[in-house]
Design an enzyme around this catalytic site. Structure first.
Site, PDB file in Angstrom:
ATOM      1  N   LYS A   1      -2.793  -8.860  -6.745  1.00 25.38           N
ATOM      2  CA  LYS A   1      -3.122  -9.945  -7.677  1.00 25.38           C
ATOM      3  C   LYS A   1      -4.362 -10.663  -7.174  1.00 25.38           C
ATOM      4  O   LYS A   1      -4.575 -10.764  -5.966  1.00 25.38           O
ATOM      5  CB  LYS A   1      -1.974 -10.966  -7.749  1.00 25.38           C
TER       6      LYS A   1
ATOM      7  N   LYS B   1      -2.529  -2.541  -7.898  1.00 30.02           N
ATOM      8  CA  LYS B   1      -2.845  -2.937  -9.267  1.00 30.02           C
ATOM      9  C   LYS B   1      -2.323  -4.326  -9.544  1.00 30.02           C
ATOM     10  O   LYS B   1      -1.203  -4.663  -9.163  1.00 30.02           O
ATOM     11  CB  LYS B   1      -2.168  -1.936 -10.218  1.00 30.02           C
TER      12      LYS B   1
ATOM     13  N   HIS C   1       0.824  -1.212   0.000  1.00 31.35           N
ATOM     14  CA  HIS C   1       0.000   0.000   0.000  1.00 31.35           C
ATOM     15  C   HIS C   1       0.861   1.267   0.000  1.00 31.35           C
ATOM     16  O   HIS C   1       0.342   2.332   0.301  1.00 31.35           O
ATOM     17  CB  HIS C   1      -0.921   0.005   1.231  1.00 31.35           C
TER      18      HIS C   1
HETATM   19  P1  NAD Z   1      -3.603 -16.486 -21.455  1.00 35.15           P
HETATM   20  O1  NAD Z   1      -4.600 -17.252 -20.672  1.00 35.15           O
HETATM   21  O2  NAD Z   1      -4.085 -15.498 -22.458  1.00 35.15           O
HETATM   22  O3  NAD Z   1      -2.608 -17.478 -22.236  1.00 35.15           O
HETATM   23  C1  NAD Z   1      -1.879 -18.506 -21.658  1.00 35.15           C
HETATM   24  C2  NAD Z   1      -1.655 -19.561 -22.742  1.00 35.15           C
HETATM   25  O4  NAD Z   1      -0.714 -20.528 -22.269  1.00 35.15           O
HETATM   26  C3  NAD Z   1      -2.936 -20.316 -23.103  1.00 35.15           C
HETATM   27  O5  NAD Z   1      -3.101 -20.297 -24.507  1.00 35.15           O
HETATM   28  C4  NAD Z   1      -2.669 -21.732 -22.574  1.00 35.15           C
HETATM   29  O6  NAD Z   1      -3.312 -22.732 -23.342  1.00 35.15           O
HETATM   30  C5  NAD Z   1      -1.169 -21.821 -22.693  1.00 35.15           C
HETATM   31  N1  NAD Z   1      -0.539 -22.826 -21.852  1.00 35.15           N
HETATM   32  C6  NAD Z   1      -0.882 -23.258 -20.599  1.00 35.15           C
HETATM   33  N2  NAD Z   1      -0.020 -24.184 -20.170  1.00 35.15           N
HETATM   34  C7  NAD Z   1       0.901 -24.363 -21.152  1.00 35.15           C
HETATM   35  C8  NAD Z   1       2.050 -25.171 -21.298  1.00 35.15           C
HETATM   36  N3  NAD Z   1       2.429 -25.997 -20.333  1.00 35.15           N
HETATM   37  N4  NAD Z   1       2.768 -25.066 -22.436  1.00 35.15           N
HETATM   38  C9  NAD Z   1       2.408 -24.223 -23.428  1.00 35.15           C
HETATM   39  N5  NAD Z   1       1.328 -23.428 -23.339  1.00 35.15           N
HETATM   40  C10 NAD Z   1       0.582 -23.494 -22.223  1.00 35.15           C
HETATM   41  O7  NAD Z   1      -2.662 -15.807 -20.352  1.00 35.15           O
HETATM   42  P2  NAD Z   1      -1.708 -14.539 -20.539  1.00 35.15           P
HETATM   43  O8  NAD Z   1      -2.469 -13.335 -20.124  1.00 35.15           O
HETATM   44  O9  NAD Z   1      -1.044 -14.599 -21.852  1.00 35.15           O
HETATM   45  O10 NAD Z   1      -0.636 -14.815 -19.362  1.00 35.15           O
HETATM   46  C11 NAD Z   1       0.484 -15.670 -19.543  1.00 35.15           C
HETATM   47  C12 NAD Z   1       1.551 -15.318 -18.507  1.00 35.15           C
HETATM   48  O11 NAD Z   1       1.918 -13.949 -18.658  1.00 35.15           O
HETATM   49  C13 NAD Z   1       1.133 -15.490 -17.058  1.00 35.15           C
HETATM   50  O12 NAD Z   1       2.260 -15.884 -16.300  1.00 35.15           O
HETATM   51  C14 NAD Z   1       0.738 -14.090 -16.650  1.00 35.15           C
HETATM   52  O13 NAD Z   1       0.844 -13.873 -15.250  1.00 35.15           O
HETATM   53  C15 NAD Z   1       1.768 -13.290 -17.412  1.00 35.15           C
HETATM   54  N6  NAD Z   1       1.414 -11.886 -17.635  1.00 35.15           N
HETATM   55  C16 NAD Z   1       0.260 -11.534 -18.278  1.00 35.15           C
HETATM   56  C17 NAD Z   1      -0.027 -10.188 -18.494  1.00 35.15           C
HETATM   57  C18 NAD Z   1      -1.233  -9.717 -19.278  1.00 35.15           C
HETATM   58  O14 NAD Z   1      -1.321  -8.522 -19.575  1.00 35.15           O
HETATM   59  N7  NAD Z   1      -2.153 -10.581 -19.673  1.00 35.15           N
HETATM   60  C19 NAD Z   1       0.847  -9.207 -18.010  1.00 35.15           C
HETATM   61  C20 NAD Z   1       2.014  -9.591 -17.364  1.00 35.15           C
HETATM   62  C21 NAD Z   1       2.281 -10.930 -17.191  1.00 35.15           C
END
Ligand code: NAD
Length: 469
Positions: free
Chosen positions: A106, A70, A64
């Site tokens: 989160k 966020k 905080h």
């Molecule tokens: P998402 O749900 O859009 O995509 C994740 C993809 O990974 C899915 O298509 C899923 O089928 C695939 N997947 C799952 N297990 C797998 C494996 N073992 N091998 C290959 N593919 C696999 O999620 P996202 O938003 O792209 O998030 C992915 C990562 O990025 C997470 O760790 C998340 O915390 C991080 N992240 C996301 C954001 C955001 O803006 N969305 C920002 C920062 C970090």
């Protein structure tokens, strides 16, 4: 040995390594490290068949020291309290590294979204939002969620709708969540922001000739071979921008396995193939790999794990061939694997920096919602006319006319998407220089440099509050 260490303990270990290189008092470092609040919720869901199921959900507000907090909301069946705390802490450090004025948070709901109907998912999302509102764990100045694994613009629109309906007459209600659809107060460029940021980060890292020379590589992204794990929001966009930027995608993987082609894969064609056949496997010209994990071990210059945490451990790290790893997912490399890879001389570009594009553009979206005006709306035409006048004046002085394409390229007022993308590029480029400088100054790796940068900034804001003399 450390393979089963809790995620939050791994983050703490990385934090402690950096903390020891600063001169901040132990009490202050501890205050920065601990999680400020955690809300655990269990609520009933009536399934479409009439059965009642209990849903487990969390929201952690790690720090905080700046408000609002966020961080994304994750829908996955292995979500735990520890994971949510670890991810919230990474958000705190990430925001500090890219100078986004938020604390970290989160959320997580322990479900596999494929097991639920559209209506069930809507009921889960609305009930979760209602519970957060009731306990003051959501609001434009309190805590602002965003998409993460398993969620996207649709869930964000449901969160906004639920929050607005129970917080009537809240002028800034639109700013209670980011990653919304454009028509619901979203900002152009948010959906692809994390992947685009990963691209900017990789591009920036490849620019430093001395760093590339140590890896036996030439400077620049052009021609470098790249493997991406996970083709969701982050992985797909990272792959797309890296391909457009001159990188050669040699390996791609999804849940069902991986594909590899040393001559390169076109990510759009692979996505189309997956839509048509339900799998990335059997893509024309590519070798099939039985598992996603096997894909990580194939030859490449750059490896981008973009699915989930803990995929590179001390067990498989010795077999990783990549020279550069860009942690697009949060926590893909365990603390034990981190040490092994550093010993091998791998350039590890840490999650707390390289996936910060999402929260950076979420910040731009939040600002847009609070200002109630689209970025560029007031200035676009004015900028265009000013540039046209300058070009005409130069034509007048030289007596020569510019080609029409020069007018198109230069007499151009920036609209929202151009402003968002340029803000993102500037943020990612300058943050890389900053964490690289920190790592050089302390003769340490980039992750530790990034943590030192975050700790110094958060410590400064506590010291300014006068709480720690
Ligand atoms: P998402 O749900 O859009 O995509 C994740 C993809 O990974 C899915 O298509 C899923 O089928 C695939 N997947 C799952 N297990 C797998 C494996 N073992 N091998 C290959 N593919 C696999 O999620 P996202 O938003 O792209 O998030 C992915 C990562 O990025 C997470 O760790 C998340 O915390 C991080 N992240 C996301 C954001 C955001 O803006 N969305 C920002 C920062 C970090």
């Amino acid at each position: 040995m450390h393979t089963h260490e809790r995620f939050s303990d791994q983050v703490s270990r990385m934090f402690d390594k950096a903390g020891a290189m600063t001169s901040h008092p132990a009490g202050l470092l501890n205050q920065i490290k601990i999680c400020n609040s955690m809300y655990r919720i269990e609520f009933p869901l009536e399934r479409d068949n009439g059965e009642i199921e209990v849903i487990m959900a969390y929201r952690a507000e790690h720090s905080h020291h700046k408000l609002p907090t966020k961080g994304g909301i994750r829908y996955a069946d292995n979500v735990t309290e520890d994971e949510v705390i670890a991810l919230a802490s990474l958000m705190t450090y990430k925001c500090a590294i890219v100078d986004v004025p938020f604390g970290g948070a989160k959320g997580g709901i322990r479900i596999n979204r494929n097991d639920y109907s559209r209506h069930e998912l809507e009921r889960i999302t609305r009930r979760y939002t209602y519970e957060l509102t009731r306990k003051n764990f959501i609001g434009p100045g309190i805590d602002v969620p965003a998409p993460d694994y398993g969620t996207g613009p649709h869930e964000m629109a449901l969160i906004l709708d639920t929050y607005s309906s129970i917080s009537p007459d809240h002028l800034n209600a639109l700013a209670c969540v980011t990653g919304k659809p454009i028509g619901q107060g979203g900002v152009r460029g948010r959906k692809e922001a994390t992947g685009r940021g990963v691209f900017f980060g990789i591009q920036q890292a490849c620019q430093f000739a001395d760093d590339m020379q140590k890896l036996g590589l030439t400077p620049g992204l052009e021609g470098k071979t790249v493997i991406v794990q996970g083709l969701g929001n982050v992985g797909y966009h990272a792959a797309k921008f890296i391909q457009e930027g001159g990188g050669v995608l040699v390996g791609l993987s999804e849940m069902e396995g991986g594909i590899y082609n040393p001559d390169g894969l076109d990510v759009e064609a692979v996505m189309q193939h997956r839509r048509e056949t339900g799998s990335i496997l059997d893509f024309p010209g590519a070798q099939n790999l039985a598992t996603s994990a096997a894909t990580l071990e194939m030859p490449c210059d750059i490896l981008i794990p973009a699915a989930l945490e803990g995929v590179i451990t001390d067990e498989n790290a010795p077999r990783i061939q990549a020279k550069i790893i860009g942690e697009a997912a949060n926590g893909p490399v365990t603390a034990a694997a981190n040490d092994l890879l550093l010993q091998k001389g791998v350039l590890l570009i840490p999650d707390v920096y390289i996936n910060a594009g999402g929260v950076t553009v979420s910040y731009f979206e939040w600002l847009r919602n609070l200002s109630h005006v689209r970025h560029g709306r007031l200035s676009r035409r004015f900028e265009q006319r000013s540039a046209e006048q300058i070009l005409k004046a130069v034509e007048g002085m030289t007596g020569q006319a510019f080609a029409p394409n020069i007018y198109a390229e230069m007499a151009f007022g920036a609209g929202e998407v151009e402003l968002v993308n340029s803000g993102l590029e500037e943020t990612m480029s300058s943050a890389y220089v900053e964490i690289r400088d920190q790592s050089k100054r302390h003769q340490t790796d980039l992750r530790t440099g990034a943590f030192i940068s975050a700790i110094d900034k958060i410590a400064a804001s506590y010291l300014e509050m006068g709480i720690f003399p």
